[in-house]
Design a protein around this motif. Structure first.
Motif, PDB file in Angstrom:
ATOM      1  N   THR A  59      59.827 -83.186 -58.029  1.00 21.35           N
ATOM      2  CA  THR A  59      58.780 -82.631 -58.969  1.00 21.35           C
ATOM      3  C   THR A  59      57.913 -81.978 -58.317  1.00 21.35           C
ATOM      4  OG1 THR A  59      59.082 -84.967 -59.974  1.00 21.35           O
ATOM      5  CG2 THR A  59      57.036 -83.598 -60.999  1.00 21.35           C
ATOM      6  N   LEU A  60      57.703 -80.582 -58.963  1.00 26.89           N
ATOM      7  CA  LEU A  60      56.812 -79.624 -58.554  1.00 26.89           C
ATOM      8  C   LEU A  60      55.419 -79.596 -59.055  1.00 26.89           C
ATOM      9  CD1 LEU A  60      56.664 -77.167 -56.609  1.00 26.89           C
ATOM     10  CD2 LEU A  60      57.689 -75.612 -57.949  1.00 26.89           C
ATOM     11  N   VAL A  61      54.519 -79.967 -58.510  1.00 23.39           N
ATOM     12  CA  VAL A  61      53.260 -80.077 -59.060  1.00 23.39           C
ATOM     13  C   VAL A  61      52.077 -79.136 -58.782  1.00 23.39           C
ATOM     14  CG1 VAL A  61      50.957 -81.684 -59.048  1.00 23.39           C
ATOM     15  CG2 VAL A  61      53.267 -82.769 -58.926  1.00 23.39           C
ATOM     16  N   HIS A  62      51.679 -78.337 -59.792  1.00 23.40           N
ATOM     17  CA  HIS A  62      50.883 -76.945 -59.419  1.00 23.40           C
ATOM     18  C   HIS A  62      49.647 -77.301 -60.412  1.00 23.40           C
ATOM     19  CE1 HIS A  62      49.665 -73.093 -58.513  1.00 23.40           C
ATOM     20  NE2 HIS A  62      49.912 -72.722 -59.573  1.00 23.40           N
ATOM     21  N   ARG A  63      48.413 -76.674 -59.747  1.00 26.43           N
ATOM     22  CA  ARG A  63      47.070 -76.904 -60.436  1.00 26.43           C
ATOM     23  C   ARG A  63      46.916 -75.948 -61.589  1.00 26.43           C
ATOM     24  NH1 ARG A  63      43.162 -75.193 -55.520  1.00 26.43           N
ATOM     25  NH2 ARG A  63      43.886 -72.914 -55.333  1.00 26.43           N
ATOM     26  N   ARG A  64      47.699 -74.973 -61.796  1.00 26.69           N
ATOM     27  CA  ARG A  64      47.498 -73.979 -62.746  1.00 26.69           C
ATOM     28  C   ARG A  64      48.637 -74.032 -63.827  1.00 26.69           C
ATOM     29  NH1 ARG A  64      47.168 -68.502 -61.445  1.00 26.69           N
ATOM     30  NH2 ARG A  64      47.875 -68.682 -59.403  1.00 26.69           N
TER      31      ARG A  64
END
Ligand code: NAP
Length: 310
Positions: free
Chosen positions: A172-177
């Motif tokens: 799971t790739l978690v990105h803030r934007r």
């Protein structure tokens, strides 16, 4: 002058430092390279490097750095595995203090690179090596058939996520934007990979677990909802901080910690040059670092020649 005095000392052994040392040695400067505690620098923790010219099928990062180091030794560079703890640039020759010895140098090339940036959230430090990692290449094989998170939206995060799909059942790739900053080629590869799920607008608030990582507290900054996600490992790939702590108050450093340079390599102190990620917030490529390393060595040579210091 003491026999611990060099024409040029180079700090750091990534592409910038090693290239600088090769050029300095071939200019008869008899340089000393202090390779620090991460010999080879960041490329030693990457996998395939496809964008360094000269290798038609690419080359593994660690191999590239070993070859560069061997090349430096073959052209006569003196390499010592010592970490610099203090420098004094207010005396001349400059003083360079390692854990073992004090050296003096008539010119200095700083190529100390940059270090992994961490999230600084609860649980991260405590669970380091127990599911929290900054290096997929190093730790990925420990997570066969596990569920993993990669944090970040740059090329490093894409690369780590893709690499981890070789082992994990799901990444799971978690990105803030809501958009990545990675190159479109890397984004496309990630988006096409069936093992990767992307969570945009998402931030990790806490990493939970006793003996090892068990879950993370995630916050969706679009709908302001917080929830828990069960997970076996968290790989942080959110960029790097330049290694400039020991130079603070001695040369000009910008607000993000990068050494300020003009004409590619010249720092605010005459005779002190910088090359590679330590002074480059923009390009940060192995090949650009190597190129600036070459320029730094030539600049150091000119500095010494122009002042009859050789
Ligand atoms: P980067 O491009 O600076 O990206 C860092 C990412 O982490 C950004 O998406 C950023 O989010 C996110 N981030 C930063 N601080 C954060 C925080 N506190 N919490 C959550 N997210 C955070 O760094 P990088 O990916 O390491 O790449 C560095 C350079 O190396 C780039 O020039 C890249 O192209 C290059 N590189 C190239 C390759 C390749 O060509 N194969 C591989 C790796 C790296 P925002 O986007 O919101 O700022």
């Amino acid at each position: 002058m003491s026999n611990n005095t060099y024409n040029t000392i180079i700090l750091g052994s990534g592409p910038a430092g090693l290239t600088a040392s090769i050029y300095a040695s071939r200019s008869n400067l008899n340089p000393l390279l202090l390779e620090g505690d991460t010999p080879g620098g960041q490329l030693t923790i990457t996998t395939l490097v496809e964008n360094f010219p000269g290798f038609k099928n690419g080359i593994m990062g660690p191999q590239l750095m070993m070859d560069m180091r061997d090349q430096a030794k073959n052209v006569g560079v003196e390499i010592r595995t010592e970490k610099v703890v203090k420098v004094n640039l207010s005396i001349y020759p400059f003083s360079i203090q390692t854990e073992k010895e004090e050296y003096f140098t008539k010119s200095l090339i700083i190529s100390t690179g940059a270090s992994t940036r961490w999230l600084n959230v609860d649980g991260e430090e405590r669970l380091m090596g127990k599911g929290v990692s900054g290096c997929a290449t190093c730790d990925g094989p420990f997570f066969k058939d596990k569920q993993l998170i990669v944090v970040g939206g740059g090329d490093s995060a894409m690369e780590e996520a893709l690499f981890l799909t070789k082992f994990a059942s799901k990444v799971t790739l978690v990105h803030r934007r809501d958009e990545f900053r990675a190159s479109s080629v890397m984004q496309d590869r990630v988006k096409k990979n069936p093992k990767i799920e992307i969570l945009f607008n998402s931030e990790i608030k806490k990493i939970n677990g006793t003996e090892k990582v068990e879950s993370v507290d995630l916050f969706n900054n679009k709908d302001n909802k917080e929830y828990k996600l069960g997970i076996d490992g968290v790989f942080i790939a959110i960029g790097h901080n330049p290694n400039t702590e020991i130079f603070k108050d001695q040369i000009d450093i910008d607000d993000n910690g990068y050494i300020k340079v003009k004409n590619f390599t010249e720092t605010s102190k005459e005779g002190v040059f910088a090359a590679g990620d330590v002074s480059d917030p923009k390009y940060k490529q192995a090949i650009s670092s190597a190129g600036i390393g070459c320029i730094a060595a030539i600049d150091a040579l000119h500095f010494l020649e122009d002042r009859n210091l050789l």
